[in-house]
Design a protein around this motif. Structure first.
Motif, mmCIF file in Angstrom:
data_model
loop_
_atom_site.group_PDB
_atom_site.id
_atom_site.type_symbol
_atom_site.label_atom_id
_atom_site.label_comp_id
_atom_site.label_asym_id
_atom_site.label_seq_id
_atom_site.Cartn_x
_atom_site.Cartn_y
_atom_site.Cartn_z
ATOM 1 N N TRP A 78 27.132 34.298 17.432
ATOM 2 C CA TRP A 78 28.023 33.966 18.262
ATOM 3 C C TRP A 78 29.677 34.308 17.910
ATOM 4 C CZ3 TRP A 78 26.589 30.875 22.159
ATOM 5 C CH2 TRP A 78 25.174 30.191 22.051
ATOM 6 N N PRO A 79 29.795 35.551 18.211
ATOM 7 C CA PRO A 79 31.104 36.215 17.722
ATOM 8 C C PRO A 79 32.179 35.864 18.770
ATOM 9 C CG PRO A 79 29.624 37.910 18.672
ATOM 10 C CD PRO A 79 28.830 36.479 18.627
ATOM 11 N N LEU A 80 33.279 35.749 18.228
ATOM 12 C CA LEU A 80 34.442 35.229 19.033
ATOM 13 C C LEU A 80 34.646 35.716 20.644
ATOM 14 C CD1 LEU A 80 36.769 32.931 18.400
ATOM 15 C CD2 LEU A 80 38.292 34.887 17.701
ATOM 16 N N GLU A 81 34.595 37.088 20.673
ATOM 17 C CA GLU A 81 34.913 37.655 22.024
ATOM 18 C C GLU A 81 34.588 37.064 23.149
ATOM 19 O OE1 GLU A 81 34.659 41.956 22.239
ATOM 20 O OE2 GLU A 81 36.200 41.957 23.754
ATOM 21 N N PRO A 82 32.988 36.960 23.354
ATOM 22 C CA PRO A 82 32.424 36.322 24.461
ATOM 23 C C PRO A 82 32.727 34.950 24.562
ATOM 24 C CG PRO A 82 30.894 37.183 22.807
ATOM 25 C CD PRO A 82 32.229 37.656 22.339
ATOM 26 N N LEU A 83 33.135 34.066 23.433
ATOM 27 C CA LEU A 83 33.375 32.829 23.701
ATOM 28 C C LEU A 83 34.631 32.633 24.209
ATOM 29 C CD1 LEU A 83 31.879 31.445 20.166
ATOM 30 C CD2 LEU A 83 30.839 31.352 22.421
ATOM 31 N N LEU A 84 35.480 33.353 23.837
ATOM 32 C CA LEU A 84 37.044 33.434 24.388
ATOM 33 C C LEU A 84 36.967 33.566 25.980
ATOM 34 C CD1 LEU A 84 39.180 35.268 21.740
ATOM 35 C CD2 LEU A 84 39.025 33.094 22.262
ATOM 36 N N TYR A 85 35.954 34.764 26.448
ATOM 37 C CA TYR A 85 35.984 35.127 27.726
ATOM 38 C C TYR A 85 35.475 33.697 28.431
ATOM 39 C CZ TYR A 85 37.480 39.720 27.650
ATOM 40 O OH TYR A 85 38.385 40.838 27.493
ATOM 41 N N ALA A 86 34.225 33.172 27.688
ATOM 42 C CA ALA A 86 33.642 32.036 28.461
ATOM 43 C C ALA A 86 34.589 30.937 28.482
ATOM 44 C CB ALA A 86 32.417 31.700 27.680
ATOM 45 N N GLY A 87 35.530 30.783 27.551
ATOM 46 C CA GLY A 87 36.472 29.510 27.688
ATOM 47 C C GLY A 87 37.242 29.794 28.590
ATOM 48 N N ALA A 88 38.068 30.975 28.961
ATOM 49 C CA ALA A 88 38.559 31.412 29.828
ATOM 50 C C ALA A 88 38.206 30.833 31.170
ATOM 51 C CB ALA A 88 39.054 32.819 30.003
ATOM 52 N N ALA A 89 37.077 31.440 31.333
ATOM 53 C CA ALA A 89 36.065 31.186 32.685
ATOM 54 C C ALA A 89 36.029 29.665 33.095
ATOM 55 C CB ALA A 89 34.735 31.931 32.651
ATOM 56 N N VAL A 90 35.600 29.140 31.923
ATOM 57 C CA VAL A 90 35.364 27.521 32.287
ATOM 58 C C VAL A 90 36.792 26.992 32.362
ATOM 59 C CG1 VAL A 90 34.715 25.230 31.182
ATOM 60 C CG2 VAL A 90 33.269 27.363 30.975
ATOM 61 N N SER A 91 37.774 27.418 31.831
ATOM 62 C CA SER A 91 39.190 26.719 32.100
ATOM 63 C C SER A 91 39.560 27.104 33.510
ATOM 64 C CB SER A 91 40.242 27.387 31.204
ATOM 65 O OG SER A 91 39.597 27.236 29.861
ATOM 66 N N LEU A 92 39.519 28.424 33.983
ATOM 67 C CA LEU A 92 39.740 28.599 35.409
ATOM 68 C C LEU A 92 39.016 27.897 36.255
ATOM 69 C CD1 LEU A 92 40.105 32.630 34.926
ATOM 70 C CD2 LEU A 92 41.965 30.871 35.418
ATOM 71 N N LEU A 93 38.011 27.654 36.219
ATOM 72 C CA LEU A 93 37.059 26.997 37.217
ATOM 73 C C LEU A 93 37.581 25.263 36.932
ATOM 74 C CD1 LEU A 93 33.305 28.214 36.939
ATOM 75 C CD2 LEU A 93 35.363 29.045 38.472
ATOM 76 N N ALA A 94 37.828 24.775 35.752
ATOM 77 C CA ALA A 94 38.114 23.527 35.765
ATOM 78 C C ALA A 94 39.423 23.152 36.172
ATOM 79 C CB ALA A 94 38.222 23.122 34.206
ATOM 80 N N LEU A 95 40.486 24.284 36.392
ATOM 81 C CA LEU A 95 41.744 23.916 36.695
ATOM 82 C C LEU A 95 41.588 23.611 38.718
ATOM 83 C CD1 LEU A 95 43.819 26.858 35.519
ATOM 84 C CD2 LEU A 95 44.243 24.183 35.224
ATOM 85 N N ARG A 96 40.417 24.065 39.179
ATOM 86 C CA ARG A 96 40.231 23.850 40.177
ATOM 87 C C ARG A 96 39.566 22.392 40.761
ATOM 88 N NH1 ARG A 96 40.173 29.054 39.649
ATOM 89 N NH2 ARG A 96 40.568 30.541 41.264
ATOM 90 N N LEU A 97 39.191 21.820 39.666
ATOM 91 C CA LEU A 97 38.944 20.291 39.857
ATOM 92 C C LEU A 97 40.134 19.588 39.624
ATOM 93 C CD1 LEU A 97 35.746 20.423 37.725
ATOM 94 C CD2 LEU A 97 35.702 20.577 39.870
ATOM 95 N N ALA A 98 41.113 19.961 39.383
ATOM 96 C CA ALA A 98 42.480 18.906 39.148
ATOM 97 C C ALA A 98 42.647 18.403 40.709
ATOM 98 C CB ALA A 98 43.649 19.960 38.760
ATOM 99 N N PRO A 99 42.908 17.120 40.441
ATOM 100 C CA PRO A 99 43.035 16.566 42.083
ATOM 101 C C PRO A 99 44.338 16.914 42.916
ATOM 102 C CG PRO A 99 43.641 14.892 40.147
ATOM 103 C CD PRO A 99 42.866 16.255 39.512
ATOM 104 N N LYS A 100 43.944 17.141 44.148
ATOM 105 C CA LYS A 100 45.074 17.967 44.939
ATOM 106 C C LYS A 100 45.744 17.014 45.261
ATOM 107 C CE LYS A 100 42.823 21.961 46.703
ATOM 108 N NZ LYS A 100 41.283 22.001 46.716
ATOM 109 N N LYS A 101 47.533 17.369 45.165
ATOM 110 C CA LYS A 101 48.293 16.227 45.652
ATOM 111 C C LYS A 101 48.502 16.734 47.101
ATOM 112 C CE LYS A 101 50.809 17.097 41.635
ATOM 113 N NZ LYS A 101 51.724 18.155 40.984
ATOM 114 N N SER A 102 49.355 15.872 47.959
ATOM 115 C CA SER A 102 49.206 15.882 49.491
ATOM 116 C C SER A 102 50.005 17.388 49.445
ATOM 117 C CB SER A 102 49.925 14.884 49.985
ATOM 118 O OG SER A 102 51.312 15.144 49.676
ATOM 119 N N ARG A 103 49.789 18.119 50.547
ATOM 120 C CA ARG A 103 50.154 19.399 50.880
ATOM 121 C C ARG A 103 51.647 19.610 50.846
ATOM 122 N NH1 ARG A 103 48.603 24.251 51.435
ATOM 123 N NH2 ARG A 103 46.410 23.470 50.887
ATOM 124 N N SER A 104 52.285 18.562 51.526
ATOM 125 C CA SER A 104 53.835 18.702 51.517
ATOM 126 C C SER A 104 54.333 18.375 50.236
ATOM 127 C CB SER A 104 54.300 17.388 52.368
ATOM 128 O OG SER A 104 53.713 16.201 51.927
#
Lengths: 312, 199
Positions: free
Chosen positions: B166-192
Motif C-alpha cells: 500500500w504505497p502512498l502515491e496511489p492512495l493520494l490519487y484515490a483520496g483526490a478522486a473520492v474527494s472530488l466526487l464527494a464535493l458533488r454530493l454537497a447540497p446545492k443552494k438555490s441557483r440565485s
C-alpha cells in the motif's frame, strides 16, 4: 542433475580469468571515466576470482542497471530511490548475529566473519516477482559455509533472516504508510539454505556491494523470486518452525514462504508466465518465457512430493 | 489572462508529457526499464487529466473559477493518454501476444479494472463534440457523462491493484478522486444564491 560444489575442488590457474580480461568482457571499462578510474585503482591489489560452474554464461546486466534499478523498500518504493537514498547507510562497523538452534551462537564483526571465507563469483539470473529479470555477477560464498560454522543442532529445520532496522539511516523505514512491518524478514528451509546455489553476497562485478544492493551482506537464492534475497542482513537464526517472512505477512495469498520462480503459478495480481530482461532491447524489448525454478532445474529434487501450487 | 489562454494550447501542452516520455524511452533516458517507465507515465497522466477535468465543476461552484471551456480538452486528453497507455500495454509491454493479454485482462483485477475504465471513457470521448451534445440533448448528454465518476474510481482502483503493498502515491490519487466526487454530493443552494456568491 548433479551439482559440483566448486568450493570443494581447487581451481586450475588456467581457469582463472585475468581481471582485466574479465572486466573487458563486460565492457565495464567503457562505462565511464570515473568508473574506469575507480576500477584501475583497486585492480592492482585484488586477486582474480575463480569462475564457478554454477554461473550462467548469459551476458550480465550493465553495472548501472544493477545499481540503479532496485527494490529495497528500506530506502523508498521507487526503483531509483535506493540508489538516491542508500548513501546514508553506514555499513561499518557491522555485526552479524548467528543464533537459535546452533552450538556456537555468536555476534561476529563482519570483517572477522568474512576473513576465513573464499569469495567466488556467481553469475546468476535474478527474476523479480514483478515480471522483470537481470543477470548479475555476484561475489559471495555459499550460505552453507556460514551455517556450518555455527554448528546447527538436529532440531534446526529453518533459517530466519533479518535486515537492519535503523530508521535514522533508512528513510523508507520512516515512511508513511508503513509498507513493510520492519524489520524485513526472510526465511529458507534448511535444505534450501544448504544448497550450493544459495549464497551470501558481499559484492558484485568484483567490487564491494553498493548499499542499494544490500551492503554489506545479502542473500541470493537464484531459483526464487528476488524478494527472497534479503538485504543488509544483521541476523541469521536457526529455528525449528517455518519463520514468518515479510511479504507473506503483508499478503499471504499473494506471497508464499517458498516463492519459487514458477511460470505456471500466477501471482494473483499479474501473470508470471513471461518476464522482461532489463537493459535489453530498449523500448521495443521482447518478453522472455519464464523458466521453472528460473532455469535452475537442479533444485527440483528439493520439492519432490510438494504441491507447488499450494506452496507458492 | 485566463480568458485569453486558448484551448488549443491546452492540447499542445497536454501532449508534452507523452512526447517527453516517448523521447526519453527512445533515447535511454528513462532508466533500465523504458517500457515500464513509458507505460506508467502515460497511465499516470491519463489519471491526472481525468482528475483535472473533475476539478472544473467544484472550482466553479466553490471557488468561483470558471474553467469550463477547458474541460473538454482535459477530458479528451485523459482519454488519449488512457488509449496510449493501453497501446503501450498491449504493444510494447506484451508484444501483441493476444493470448497472454486476453488471459491477463480476464484473470487479473488490475487489468480488467483498467480495461473497464477505458471502455467507459470511449462513449464519453465519442460524444464530446458540440454536434453530439446537440444530437443527444443537454439532459441525456449530462446523464451519459456521469460515467466519468465510475471511471475515476476505476482508474484509481486500477492503480492500487497494479502495485505491491500500500504505497502512498496511489492512495493520494484515490483520496483526490473520492474527494472530488464527494464535493458533488454537497447540497446545492438555490441557483440565485450561488450566483450571488460567485459574483
Amino acid at each position: 542433475m548433479l551439482i559440483r560444489v566448486s568450493t570443494d575442488r581447487p581451481v586450475a590457474s588456467s581457469e582463472i580469468t585475468p581481471r582485466a580480461a574479465w572486466l573487458n568482457r563486460r565492457d565495464v571499462l567503457g562505462a565511464g571515466a570515473a568508473l574506469g578510474l575507480g576500477f584501475a585503482g583497486v585492480s592492482a591489489t585484488a586477486a582474480p576470482t575463480p569462475r564457478s560452474p554454477l554461473s550462467t554464461d548469459e551476458k550480465p546486466n550493465r553495472l548501472s542497471d544493477i545499481t540503479g534499478y532496485n527494490n529495497f523498500y528500506e530506502f523508498g518504493v521507487g526503483k531509483s530511490d535506493p540508489a538516491a537514498n542508500a548513501g546514508r547507510l553506514k555499513t561499518r562497523p557491522w555485526t552479524l548475529r548467528i543464533d537459535g538452534l546452533v552450538d556456537k551462537p555468536a555476534d561476529y564483526a563482519l570483517e572477522d566473519f568474512l576473513k576465513p571465507l573464499t569469495l567466488e563469483e556467481r553469475i546468476y539470473r535474478m527474476r523479480c516477482v514483478e515480471g522483470w529479470s537481470m543477470v548479475i555477477p555476484w561475489l559471495g560464498f555459499p550460505l552453507a559455509d556460514a551455517i556450518s560454522r555455527a554448528q546447527p543442532q538436529s532440531a534446526a529445520k529453518y533459517v530466519a533472516f533479518e535486515t537492519l532496522y535503523r530508521p535514522d539511516e533508512m528513510s523508507g523505514q520512516r515512511g508513511f504508510p508503513r509498507i513493510i512491518p520492519w524489520p524485513y524478514r526472510e526465511g529458507l528451509r534448511l535444505d534450501e539454505a544448504m544448497h550450493p546455489l544459495t549464497i551470501l553476497a558481499t559484492g558484485l562485478y568484483g567490487e564491494p556491494l553498493p548499499n542499494q544492493n544490500g551492503a554489506p551482506l545479502r542473500l541470493v537464492v537464484p531459483w526464487k523470486y528476488g524478494f527472497k534475497g534479503i538485504k543488509s542482513i544483521v541476523r541469521l537464526t536457526l529455528v525449528a518452525e517455518q519463520p514468518p517472512t515479510s511479504w507473506s505477512m503483508i499478503g499471504p495469498d499473494e506471497y508464499g514462504f517458498f516463492a519459487n520462480v514458477n511460470p505456471n503459478v500466477d501471482h494473483p495480481r499479474w501473470s508470471q508466465a513471461t518476464e522482461r530482461r532489463i537493459g535489453e532491447g530498449g523500448l521495443f524489448a521482447k518478453r522472455l518465457k519464464t523458466q521453472m525454478f528460473n532455469g535452475y532445474d537442479s533444485v527440483a529434487s528439493l520439492y519432490s512430493g510438494l504441491d507447488l501450487r499450494a506452496n507458492y | 489572462m485566463r480568458r485569453n489562454f486558448p484551448v488549443w494550447a491546452v492540447y499542445g501542452l497536454g501532449f508534452v508529457p507523452a512526447v517527453a516520455a516517448f523521447g526519453a524511452g527512445l533515447s535511454g533516458l528513462s532508466g533500465p526499464d523504458p517500457i515500464r517507465a513509458l507505460e506508467q507515465s502515460l497511465g499516470l497522466w491519463a489519471l491526472r487529466f481525468l482528475l483535472a477535468a473533475l476539478c472544473v465543476t467544484p472550482l466553479r461552484r466553490f471557488a468561483g473559477v470558471n474553467l469550463l471551456r477547458y474541460r473538454r480538452a482535459l477530458g479528451l486528453l485523459s482519454f488519449y493518454y488512457a488509449a496510449l497507455h493501453f497501446l503501450a500495454f498491449i504493444g510494447l509491454d506484451h508484444n501483441f501476444d493476444w493470448a497472454e493479454i486476453g488471459r491477463e485482462i480476464v484473470k487479473k483485477p488490475y487489468a480488467f479494472i483498467g480495461m473497464a475504465c477505458l471502455l467507459l471513457l470511449i462513449p464519453l470521448a465519442a460524444t464530446s463534440s458540440n454536434g453530439m451534445i446537440k444530437r443527444l440533448g443537454a439532459k441525456n448528454w449530462t446523464r451519459l457523462h456521469r460515467l466519468v465518476y465510475p471511471a475515476a474510481l476505476l482508474a484509481v482502483a486500477h492503480f492500487i491493484f497494479a502495485v505491491k503493498s500500500w504505497p502512498l502515491e496511489p492512495l493520494l490519487y484515490a483520496g483526490a478522486a473520492v474527494s472530488l466526487l464527494a464535493l458533488r454530493l454537497a447540497p446545492k443552494k438555490s441557483r440565485s444564491l450561488e450566483q450571488a456568491g460567485n459574483a
